[in-house]
Design a protein around this motif. Sequence first.
Motif, PDB file in Angstrom:
ATOM      1  N   PHE A 195       0.833  -1.199   0.000  1.00 52.80           N
ATOM      2  CA  PHE A 195       0.000   0.000   0.000  1.00 52.80           C
ATOM      3  C   PHE A 195       0.872   1.255   0.000  1.00 52.80           C
ATOM      4  N   TRP A 196       1.964   1.203   0.744  1.00 50.27           N
ATOM      5  CA  TRP A 196       2.851   2.354   0.788  1.00 50.27           C
ATOM      6  C   TRP A 196       3.617   2.528  -0.520  1.00 50.27           C
ATOM      7  N   ALA A 197       3.750   1.445  -1.279  1.00 47.66           N
ATOM      8  CA  ALA A 197       4.374   1.573  -2.595  1.00 47.66           C
ATOM      9  C   ALA A 197       3.501   2.437  -3.506  1.00 47.66           C
ATOM     10  N   MET A 198       2.173   2.369  -3.286  1.00 50.30           N
ATOM     11  CA  MET A 198       1.247   3.189  -4.063  1.00 50.30           C
ATOM     12  C   MET A 198       1.100   4.578  -3.459  1.00 50.30           C
ATOM     13  N   TYR A 199       0.941   4.627  -2.135  1.00 47.52           N
ATOM     14  CA  TYR A 199       0.741   5.903  -1.453  1.00 47.52           C
ATOM     15  C   TYR A 199       2.078   6.411  -0.926  1.00 47.52           C
ATOM     16  N   ASN A 200       2.857   6.970  -1.832  1.00 43.40           N
ATOM     17  CA  ASN A 200       4.217   7.391  -1.479  1.00 43.40           C
ATOM     18  C   ASN A 200       4.265   8.497  -0.439  1.00 43.40           C
ATOM     19  N   GLN A 201       3.132   9.157  -0.187  1.00 46.16           N
ATOM     20  CA  GLN A 201       3.144  10.229   0.794  1.00 46.16           C
ATOM     21  C   GLN A 201       3.436   9.725   2.203  1.00 46.16           C
ATOM     22  N   HIS A 202       3.361   8.404   2.393  1.00 48.90           N
ATOM     23  CA  HIS A 202       3.690   7.851   3.701  1.00 48.90           C
ATOM     24  C   HIS A 202       5.201   7.826   3.936  1.00 48.90           C
ATOM     25  N   ILE A 260      -1.290  34.475  -9.833  1.00 49.35           N
ATOM     26  CA  ILE A 260      -2.705  34.357  -9.495  1.00 49.35           C
ATOM     27  C   ILE A 260      -3.468  35.649  -9.795  1.00 49.35           C
ATOM     28  N   PRO A 261      -2.938  36.837  -9.428  1.00 44.54           N
ATOM     29  CA  PRO A 261      -3.695  38.073  -9.709  1.00 44.54           C
ATOM     30  C   PRO A 261      -3.793  38.415 -11.197  1.00 44.54           C
ATOM     31  N   ASP A 262      -2.948  37.828 -12.029  1.00 45.82           N
ATOM     32  CA  ASP A 262      -2.922  38.190 -13.444  1.00 45.82           C
ATOM     33  C   ASP A 262      -4.121  37.657 -14.206  1.00 45.82           C
ATOM     34  N   ASN A 263      -4.707  36.543 -13.708  1.00 50.52           N
ATOM     35  CA  ASN A 263      -5.835  35.938 -14.413  1.00 50.52           C
ATOM     36  C   ASN A 263      -6.888  35.523 -13.395  1.00 50.52           C
ATOM     37  N   PHE A 264      -8.104  36.049 -13.554  1.00 48.69           N
ATOM     38  CA  PHE A 264      -9.169  35.633 -12.651  1.00 48.69           C
ATOM     39  C   PHE A 264      -9.427  34.141 -12.814  1.00 48.69           C
ATOM     40  N   ILE A 265      -9.399  33.667 -14.051  1.00 47.74           N
ATOM     41  CA  ILE A 265      -9.516  32.239 -14.335  1.00 47.74           C
ATOM     42  C   ILE A 265      -8.110  31.675 -14.510  1.00 47.74           C
ATOM     43  N   THR A 266      -7.737  30.739 -13.675  1.00 47.82           N
ATOM     44  CA  THR A 266      -6.391  30.166 -13.728  1.00 47.82           C
ATOM     45  C   THR A 266      -6.251  29.269 -14.961  1.00 47.82           C
ATOM     46  N   PRO A 267      -5.265  29.484 -15.801  1.00 52.37           N
ATOM     47  CA  PRO A 267      -5.047  28.584 -16.942  1.00 52.37           C
ATOM     48  C   PRO A 267      -4.854  27.145 -16.454  1.00 52.37           C
ATOM     49  N   PRO A 268      -5.413  26.146 -17.154  1.00 53.89           N
ATOM     50  CA  PRO A 268      -5.346  24.748 -16.695  1.00 53.89           C
ATOM     51  C   PRO A 268      -3.940  24.275 -16.349  1.00 53.89           C
ATOM     52  N   ASP A 269      -2.954  24.617 -17.164  1.00 55.27           N
ATOM     53  CA  ASP A 269      -1.600  24.144 -16.898  1.00 55.27           C
ATOM     54  C   ASP A 269      -1.001  24.747 -15.633  1.00 55.27           C
ATOM     55  N   LEU A 270      -1.549  25.906 -15.214  1.00 57.30           N
ATOM     56  CA  LEU A 270      -1.039  26.561 -14.012  1.00 57.30           C
ATOM     57  C   LEU A 270      -1.890  26.269 -12.775  1.00 57.30           C
ATOM     58  N   HIS A 271      -2.978  25.523 -12.962  1.00 60.96           N
ATOM     59  CA  HIS A 271      -3.851  25.166 -11.840  1.00 60.96           C
ATOM     60  C   HIS A 271      -3.051  24.333 -10.832  1.00 60.96           C
ATOM     61  N   TYR A 272      -3.305  24.569  -9.544  1.00 59.33           N
ATOM     62  CA  TYR A 272      -2.571  23.778  -8.545  1.00 59.33           C
ATOM     63  C   TYR A 272      -2.944  22.300  -8.676  1.00 59.33           C
ATOM     64  N   LYS A 273      -2.017  21.438  -8.327  1.00 64.42           N
ATOM     65  CA  LYS A 273      -2.201  19.995  -8.474  1.00 64.42           C
ATOM     66  C   LYS A 273      -2.244  19.344  -7.085  1.00 64.42           C
ATOM     67  N   ARG A 274      -3.295  18.555  -6.847  1.00 63.94           N
ATOM     68  CA  ARG A 274      -3.432  17.871  -5.555  1.00 63.94           C
ATOM     69  C   ARG A 274      -3.816  16.423  -5.820  1.00 63.94           C
ATOM     70  N   HIS A 275      -2.877  15.494  -5.554  1.00 64.91           N
ATOM     71  CA  HIS A 275      -3.104  14.079  -5.858  1.00 64.91           C
ATOM     72  C   HIS A 275      -2.820  13.198  -4.652  1.00 64.91           C
ATOM     73  N   HIS A 276      -3.574  12.107  -4.561  1.00 62.90           N
ATOM     74  CA  HIS A 276      -3.280  11.023  -3.633  1.00 62.90           C
ATOM     75  C   HIS A 276      -2.844   9.778  -4.394  1.00 62.90           C
ATOM     76  N   HIS A 277      -3.037   9.763  -5.716  1.00 65.72           N
ATOM     77  CA  HIS A 277      -2.793   8.581  -6.532  1.00 65.72           C
ATOM     78  C   HIS A 277      -2.123   9.000  -7.841  1.00 65.72           C
ATOM     79  N   PRO A 278      -1.673   8.011  -8.614  1.00 64.99           N
ATOM     80  CA  PRO A 278      -1.247   8.334  -9.977  1.00 64.99           C
ATOM     81  C   PRO A 278      -2.447   8.808 -10.793  1.00 64.99           C
ATOM     82  N   VAL A 279      -2.186   9.574 -11.836  1.00 65.41           N
ATOM     83  CA  VAL A 279      -3.252   9.965 -12.754  1.00 65.41           C
ATOM     84  C   VAL A 279      -3.704   8.716 -13.501  1.00 65.41           C
ATOM     85  N   PRO A 280      -5.009   8.406 -13.511  1.00 57.40           N
ATOM     86  CA  PRO A 280      -5.479   7.174 -14.170  1.00 57.40           C
ATOM     87  C   PRO A 280      -5.053   7.110 -15.637  1.00 57.40           C
ATOM     88  N   ASP A 281      -4.534   5.961 -16.024  1.00 57.92           N
ATOM     89  CA  ASP A 281      -4.130   5.725 -17.417  1.00 57.92           C
ATOM     90  C   ASP A 281      -5.235   4.886 -18.051  1.00 57.92           C
TER      91      ASP A 281
END
Length: 302
Positions: A149-156, A215-236
């Motif tokens: 499980f820790w091999a998958m959840y590296n945050q441990h 952040i102040p430059d664009n009211f709408i954050t461009p997708p590539d600059l959006h913050y990233k929050r993951h617990h898992h790999p991105v599904p393939d």
Amino acid sequence: NVLNTSIKLGKRRLGQGKNLHHQSTLLASPHKQRQEYGKICRTFLCGYQNTDSWPHALALGIVGVALGIQTVSSLENETACEKAKGYEEERCPLGFPYYRKFEVAQHKNRESRIWVTYKDGVYDITDFINSHPGGDRILLAAGGAIDPFWAMYNQHMTKQVIGILAQHRIGTLHPREEVDAVDFADPYCNDPKRLAVLPVRAQKPFNAETVAELIPDNFITPPDLHYKRHHHPVPDIDPEKFKLIVAYEDANILQVSINDLKSKFKYCEMPITLQCAGNRRIDLYKLKECQGLHWEGGAIST
């Protein structure tokens, strides 16, 4: 007379052997037992070498074979009859008792206490479960290894988490137990490429902030600059086969494909600001050591 003499000598040798056998059974280590059995063999070997008559040698040989069978039988019984009590008489160099995997497997609920293993350590995590950020999901490893499980959840894999686990250590896997090999093939190898400008807080799983100055430059954050929050790999996934399943308890309420999402639902858009609950946690670290990623102020996007 020769035969009687040899029988008496054989009995005396046998008595010496039984005495050594009795002493060896008091020893904790099977390795030490084997050393004592070696003494028995050398005792009979010396007796044979100092024997001038073949009846004497024959008697010693018979007794030696009998004791040898007893020795082998004793060693087999030692292996078969080891008791499931934590091997209190054997302790690892760290001072913990040894346990077998079948003993750990008997502890899967709160009534029997919940044990897990990590590498060669044995841990009683019963009192920690209510504090586990992932809730009861940790029970998936109850009675077994948490390594996969820790091999998958590296945050441990942080100093803080390892330190918390260490507080619950109660034993060590017995040296005769093999620690299961874990396939650490990188589950994150197909993650998408990200912009190098993002302030990264963890690589696997990937967590990064929006560049605060942008952040102040664009009211709408461009997708590539959006913050990233993951617990898992991105599904393939295979877009042609993937289905989104909405379920409640055991009932599947809805199953839709990606094409369904694109064609069967009304399209609409509205501004939504998302923020990680740990945003600005770095300020808490200035006051007291705490758990979680060292987010600054960029874990927020619209």
